[in-house]
Design a protein around this motif. Sequence first.
Motif, mmCIF file in Angstrom:
data_model
loop_
_atom_site.group_PDB
_atom_site.id
_atom_site.type_symbol
_atom_site.label_atom_id
_atom_site.label_comp_id
_atom_site.label_asym_id
_atom_site.label_seq_id
_atom_site.Cartn_x
_atom_site.Cartn_y
_atom_site.Cartn_z
ATOM 1 N N HIS A 117 47.446 48.705 35.961
ATOM 2 C CA HIS A 117 46.265 49.447 35.498
ATOM 3 C C HIS A 117 45.038 48.543 35.412
ATOM 4 N N TYR A 118 45.257 47.285 35.087
ATOM 5 C CA TYR A 118 44.153 46.328 35.027
ATOM 6 C C TYR A 118 43.564 46.100 36.415
ATOM 7 N N LEU A 119 44.436 45.935 37.407
ATOM 8 C CA LEU A 119 43.978 45.620 38.763
ATOM 9 C C LEU A 119 43.344 46.818 39.462
ATOM 10 N N ASP A 120 43.673 48.015 39.017
ATOM 11 C CA ASP A 120 43.171 49.209 39.688
ATOM 12 C C ASP A 120 41.648 49.233 39.737
ATOM 13 N N HIS A 121 41.001 48.635 38.728
ATOM 14 C CA HIS A 121 39.530 48.625 38.694
ATOM 15 C C HIS A 121 38.964 47.210 38.608
ATOM 16 N N PHE A 122 39.819 46.208 38.883
ATOM 17 C CA PHE A 122 39.388 44.824 38.732
ATOM 18 C C PHE A 122 38.512 44.395 39.905
ATOM 19 N N HIS A 123 37.304 43.902 39.601
ATOM 20 C CA HIS A 123 36.379 43.429 40.631
ATOM 21 C C HIS A 123 36.755 42.001 41.001
ATOM 22 N N LEU A 124 37.236 41.844 42.216
ATOM 23 C CA LEU A 124 37.751 40.556 42.675
ATOM 24 C C LEU A 124 36.789 39.943 43.680
ATOM 25 N N GLN A 125 36.577 38.635 43.583
ATOM 26 C CA GLN A 125 35.741 37.910 44.527
ATOM 27 C C GLN A 125 36.506 36.699 45.029
ATOM 28 N N GLY A 126 36.119 36.227 46.223
ATOM 29 C CA GLY A 126 36.751 35.046 46.789
ATOM 30 C C GLY A 126 38.108 35.359 47.381
ATOM 31 N N MET A 127 38.889 34.312 47.663
ATOM 32 C CA MET A 127 40.239 34.439 48.217
ATOM 33 C C MET A 127 40.243 35.229 49.525
ATOM 34 N N SER A 128 39.179 35.118 50.312
ATOM 35 C CA SER A 128 39.048 35.832 51.587
ATOM 36 C C SER A 128 38.929 37.339 51.413
ATOM 37 N N PHE A 129 38.621 37.799 50.201
ATOM 38 C CA PHE A 129 38.511 39.231 49.930
ATOM 39 C C PHE A 129 37.103 39.694 50.220
ATOM 40 N N ARG A 130 36.980 40.784 50.991
ATOM 41 C CA ARG A 130 35.671 41.298 51.377
ATOM 42 C C ARG A 130 35.426 42.689 50.812
ATOM 43 N N GLY A 131 36.271 43.097 49.841
ATOM 44 C CA GLY A 131 36.118 44.410 49.241
ATOM 45 C C GLY A 131 35.444 44.330 47.888
ATOM 46 N N LYS A 132 35.724 45.312 47.039
ATOM 47 C CA LYS A 132 35.104 45.371 45.723
ATOM 48 C C LYS A 132 36.145 45.265 44.614
ATOM 49 N N ILE A 133 37.176 46.130 44.645
ATOM 50 C CA ILE A 133 38.179 46.113 43.585
ATOM 51 C C ILE A 133 39.553 45.811 44.170
ATOM 52 N N PHE A 134 40.420 45.291 43.343
ATOM 53 C CA PHE A 134 41.777 44.981 43.780
ATOM 54 C C PHE A 134 42.527 46.256 44.154
ATOM 55 N N GLY A 135 42.483 47.269 43.286
ATOM 56 C CA GLY A 135 43.083 48.561 43.600
ATOM 57 C C GLY A 135 44.536 48.677 43.190
ATOM 58 N N GLN A 136 45.160 49.767 43.619
ATOM 59 C CA GLN A 136 46.556 50.054 43.302
ATOM 60 C C GLN A 136 47.495 49.298 44.239
ATOM 61 N N MET A 137 48.626 48.861 43.698
ATOM 62 C CA MET A 137 49.644 48.211 44.516
ATOM 63 C C MET A 137 50.626 49.258 45.047
ATOM 64 N N TYR A 138 50.993 49.093 46.317
ATOM 65 C CA TYR A 138 51.962 49.979 46.965
ATOM 66 C C TYR A 138 53.126 49.142 47.494
ATOM 67 N N TYR A 139 54.324 49.743 47.459
ATOM 68 C CA TYR A 139 55.533 49.079 47.935
ATOM 69 C C TYR A 139 56.074 49.754 49.188
ATOM 70 N N LYS A 140 56.764 48.993 49.996
ATOM 71 C CA LYS A 140 57.648 49.523 51.028
ATOM 72 C C LYS A 140 59.051 49.032 50.710
ATOM 73 N N GLY A 141 60.000 49.952 50.597
ATOM 74 C CA GLY A 141 61.396 49.587 50.367
ATOM 75 C C GLY A 141 61.748 49.266 48.942
ATOM 76 N N ILE A 142 60.815 49.439 48.016
ATOM 77 C CA ILE A 142 61.054 49.106 46.605
ATOM 78 C C ILE A 142 60.705 50.313 45.733
ATOM 79 N N GLN A 143 61.587 50.614 44.792
ATOM 80 C CA GLN A 143 61.305 51.634 43.779
ATOM 81 C C GLN A 143 61.523 51.005 42.403
ATOM 82 N N VAL A 144 60.819 51.536 41.411
ATOM 83 C CA VAL A 144 60.851 50.932 40.071
ATOM 84 C C VAL A 144 61.078 52.020 39.022
ATOM 85 N N ASP A 145 61.998 51.751 38.109
ATOM 86 C CA ASP A 145 62.168 52.573 36.913
ATOM 87 C C ASP A 145 61.731 51.708 35.736
ATOM 88 N N MET A 146 60.453 51.842 35.336
ATOM 89 C CA MET A 146 59.921 50.964 34.290
ATOM 90 C C MET A 146 60.507 51.288 32.919
#
Length: 461
Positions: free
Chosen positions: A361-390
């Motif tokens: 939830h923190y990263l969904d709206h986190f404004h990230l700079q540097g690290m070769s990033f050319r966007g604005k916010i980090f955004g939501q994380m998505y998985y392939k092949g992984i499911q989570v029961d928190m």
Amino acid sequence: METWRILHTNDLHSHFEHFPKIGRYLKKAQADDSVDEIYTFDAGDFMDRSHPLTDATEGQANIQLMNGFHYDAITIGNNEGISNPHWVLEHLFDHANFPVVLANLREEDESLPKWAVTHKILVTKKKTPIALIGLTAAYPMTYGPNHWHVKMLGNTMDKELDRLKGQYDVLILITHVGLKMDRWLAKNYPEIDLIVGGHSHDLLEHGEKVNGTWITQTGKWGNYVGDIHVELNDDHQVTKIVPDTIPTVSMKTEPQDEAIIQGYYDKGKRLLSEHHVAELPEKFADDKVAAVQVSLDAIADFAKTDLAILSSGLFLTPFKSGILTQYDLQNALPHPMHIVRSTLKGSDLWRLVMEIEKNRHYLDHFHLQGMSFRGKIFGQMYYKGIQVDMRKRIVYVKGREIEPEKEYQIACLDHYVLVPFFPTLAIVGENEFLFPQFLREVVGNYLAKKYPLPTRSEVND
């Protein structure tokens, strides 16, 4: 007495919107007849493939424009050395009219790149010999897979200073190593008179003096131009250095500037749009999640893994249905990032997933700079092949509960290894950086296979 004027730039990153003003400023300054010598240097990251013209010409447009700035010497940054495939960097300076000074990069056979010199000696009209040494950020983890050997700064400096002994009166470093390492160089090599630096995007409006050595940086993107006044006595010893930076916004705008700047973009867009990549079905129309999901498949296919992670903030625009061009891909994914295949024990993969979920939830709206990033916010994380029961804190891999001692391989980005949010990747991951293709090329190649362009006969039908 002898007087110099040293002009410098760093971390231009293809921000061509400043080039008309910078060009006029340099041209006027280079005609200054009130000083004995005028030198112009650039400290690297002059190109960035997030600009369509740079991407379309593989940096050759940058070289052509920089030729007009009349540099006396430059060094390279990580954007030149890592974001470009080896063969692109080999030919980047084929048409440059300035020397590239770079002491700490070698080919795999330990030979010096054909386009570089480790140092350069300039001799003024009053017979003062100046030694220039160039250094770039020492990132073996990423230079190595790109078939370069990057050398550590201390060993490089020791060797170069030994070679240069007795050949200079003034020592200037052109560095793309960041302010922290510039300070280290100043503390450990007091014979340095001046460091013209870059990489960390620090703006030192009037320089910084460390252990008798002046360090200068102009921030980033051509927002400032460095302008240094230097005085020497009759024994060729530096007696005064006065660094200054000039805000580009304070420079006069000419009526033609806007059209010139737009022309750079339009030319790059036209060149990239000529290259068709794939024909995408209707499900991709304005659907960013569809773009993320197919890109997860793409990086997993490239890394030969069953698992993958990506963040939605990487996708500046969705893909579209119909013909997808290189411009569309470049516009959606401008980041010069590379795929990483990380091998983790099941217990460590579990911890990585917990780090992702904890920060979600923190990263969904986190404004990230540097690290070769050319966007604005980090955004939501998505998985392939992984499911989570928190609720139960259980992680499933391809439908089965994770096995703590089993080894798993997951495709991710160098971005995630470098940012501090998922420390497991950097601390315990066996990370293999995959070169030469970077993210949008990997995605484009996968889309071309999965959704091929119609053949000529199909078009005619």
